[in-house]
Design a protein around this motif. Structure first.
Motif, PDB file in Angstrom:
ATOM      1  N   ARG A  55      14.366  10.789  32.081  1.00  0.00           N
ATOM      2  CA  ARG A  55      15.230  11.522  33.007  1.00  0.00           C
ATOM      3  C   ARG A  55      14.940  11.170  34.462  1.00  0.00           C
ATOM      4  O   ARG A  55      14.372  10.135  34.765  1.00  0.00           O
ATOM      5  N   ASP A  56      15.346  12.063  35.382  1.00  0.00           N
ATOM      6  CA  ASP A  56      15.438  11.713  36.803  1.00  0.00           C
ATOM      7  C   ASP A  56      14.163  11.910  37.606  1.00  0.00           C
ATOM      8  O   ASP A  56      13.980  11.278  38.646  1.00  0.00           O
ATOM      9  N   GLU A  90      12.926  10.622  41.445  1.00  0.00           N
ATOM     10  CA  GLU A  90      12.939  11.519  42.603  1.00  0.00           C
ATOM     11  C   GLU A  90      11.572  11.543  43.278  1.00  0.00           C
ATOM     12  O   GLU A  90      11.481  11.589  44.510  1.00  0.00           O
ATOM     13  N   ASP A 115      13.670   5.689  31.796  1.00  0.00           N
ATOM     14  CA  ASP A 115      15.006   5.166  32.038  1.00  0.00           C
ATOM     15  C   ASP A 115      14.927   3.716  32.528  1.00  0.00           C
ATOM     16  O   ASP A 115      13.970   3.321  33.203  1.00  0.00           O
ATOM     17  N   ARG A 171      16.334   2.434  34.902  1.00  0.00           N
ATOM     18  CA  ARG A 171      16.304   2.362  36.376  1.00  0.00           C
ATOM     19  C   ARG A 171      14.927   1.994  36.898  1.00  0.00           C
ATOM     20  O   ARG A 171      14.780   1.622  38.071  1.00  0.00           O
ATOM     21  N   SER A 197      17.252  16.945  40.481  1.00  0.00           N
ATOM     22  CA  SER A 197      18.635  16.817  40.974  1.00  0.00           C
ATOM     23  C   SER A 197      19.145  18.170  41.474  1.00  0.00           C
ATOM     24  O   SER A 197      20.166  18.679  41.021  1.00  0.00           O
TER      25      SER A 197
END
Length: 289
Positions: free
Chosen positions: A16-17, A21, A43, A45, A264
């Motif tokens: 996940r993010d 972050e 991820d 990314r 997020s």
């Protein structure tokens, strides 16, 4: 142990993010970082950042890279959706050397025991485990999460019951989240995690085993376990949590101040506003709750 504080941070990244972050917050502060992506969890990314991929069992690769990068601060962050299969995990030489320590950690029992064992494992190798609150404090929910005050006031009794229930399950190292609606505890989080707990609430509602069939009622409350080491497994909400809370028919979400990460955040607030959920932070150590 070498003093740290301004050198590169090693981010052991799950899914996940949040790993990204944290990386962005470090980059904006001018502090270097390096990502260790857990294969099957992190991820893609991660490819846009300084990184390597790590499979379960590649302990030697992890510590060799930490040494090459000059890392002294290490942070664990991100979702881990499946535990490693120790029977099929291939160990590198570093893992084989550390195997007696690793087995003692695995056998220590309970999340807190395992996590403290991991912390000591790193500290014995001259590293310092840090926390999101230290390196990216803007991601930690403070006292400024106040969406839907009026709606939250109609759920005060449910919030108070959820806070007491969360303390109870936290005291036995069982979970970080509780769902209460209409004065009834519907679900308490176990090893499955928050999303799967909310799936259970969805089924309870669909099977008409809850007291409400229409509209929104009840609350998800997230907080840390009493005495929890917040360097690990810090309670977290994110856009997926908002979606599950909507599906479960809840009225809102409450997070304990200083104990919960919000991934997020702007997207969470937007989603909560769009679907009519309140999103609140509370001082859950306040005995008046």
């Amino acid at each position: 142990m070498t003093d740290a504080g301004d050198g590169p941070v090693g981010i052991i990244a799950g899914g996940r993010d949040l790993p990204f972050e944290v990386a962005d917050a470090l980059r904006m502060s001018g502090r270097p970082y390096f990502l260790f992506g857990v294969s099957g969890e992190a991820d893609q990314r991660i490819e846009l950042h300084p990184h390597i991929w790590l499979k379960w069992g590649e302990v030697g690769q992890l510590f060799n890279t930490i040494e090459r990068q000059g890392i002294r601060d290490v942070l664990f962050i991100g979702a881990i959706t499946s535990r490693p299969d120790y029977k099929t995990t291939r160990l590198d030489f570093g893992a084989v050397k550390a195997l007696p320590e690793i087995l003692r950690i695995v056998a220590s029992g309970g999340d807190e025991g395992v996590l403290q064992g991991v912390a000591q494992f790193f500290e014995r190798r001259g590293l310092r485990l840090t926390s999101v609150a230290e390196v990216a404090p803007s991601l930690v929910v403070g006292n400024d999460l106040r969406l839907g005050d009026a709606k939250a006031q109609t759920c005060e009794l449910d919030i108070a019951l959820a806070a007491r229930a969360a303390n109870a399950i936290g005291a036995i190292d069982a979970g970080q989240g509780v769902v209460v609606a209409a004065g009834r505890i519907l679900a308490m989080e176990g090893p499955e995690g928050t999303d799967q707990m909310l799936e259970r609430v969805c089924r309870i509602r669909e099977d008409k085993r809850a007291r409400w069939a229409f509209g929104k009622e009840g609350v998800l409350l997230k907080r840390a376990r009493p005495g929890q080491d917040l360097r690990f497994d810090m309670p977290t909400i994110g856009p997926v949590t908002i979606e599950y809370a909507k599906r479960a028919g809840l009225a809102g979400i409450v997070c304990s101040e200083g104990e919960v990460l919000c991934a997020s955040r702007s997207r969470c607030l937007e989603l909560a506003r769009d679907v009519g959920l309140f999103l609140q932070s509370r001082n859950l150590n306040d005995t008046s709750l």
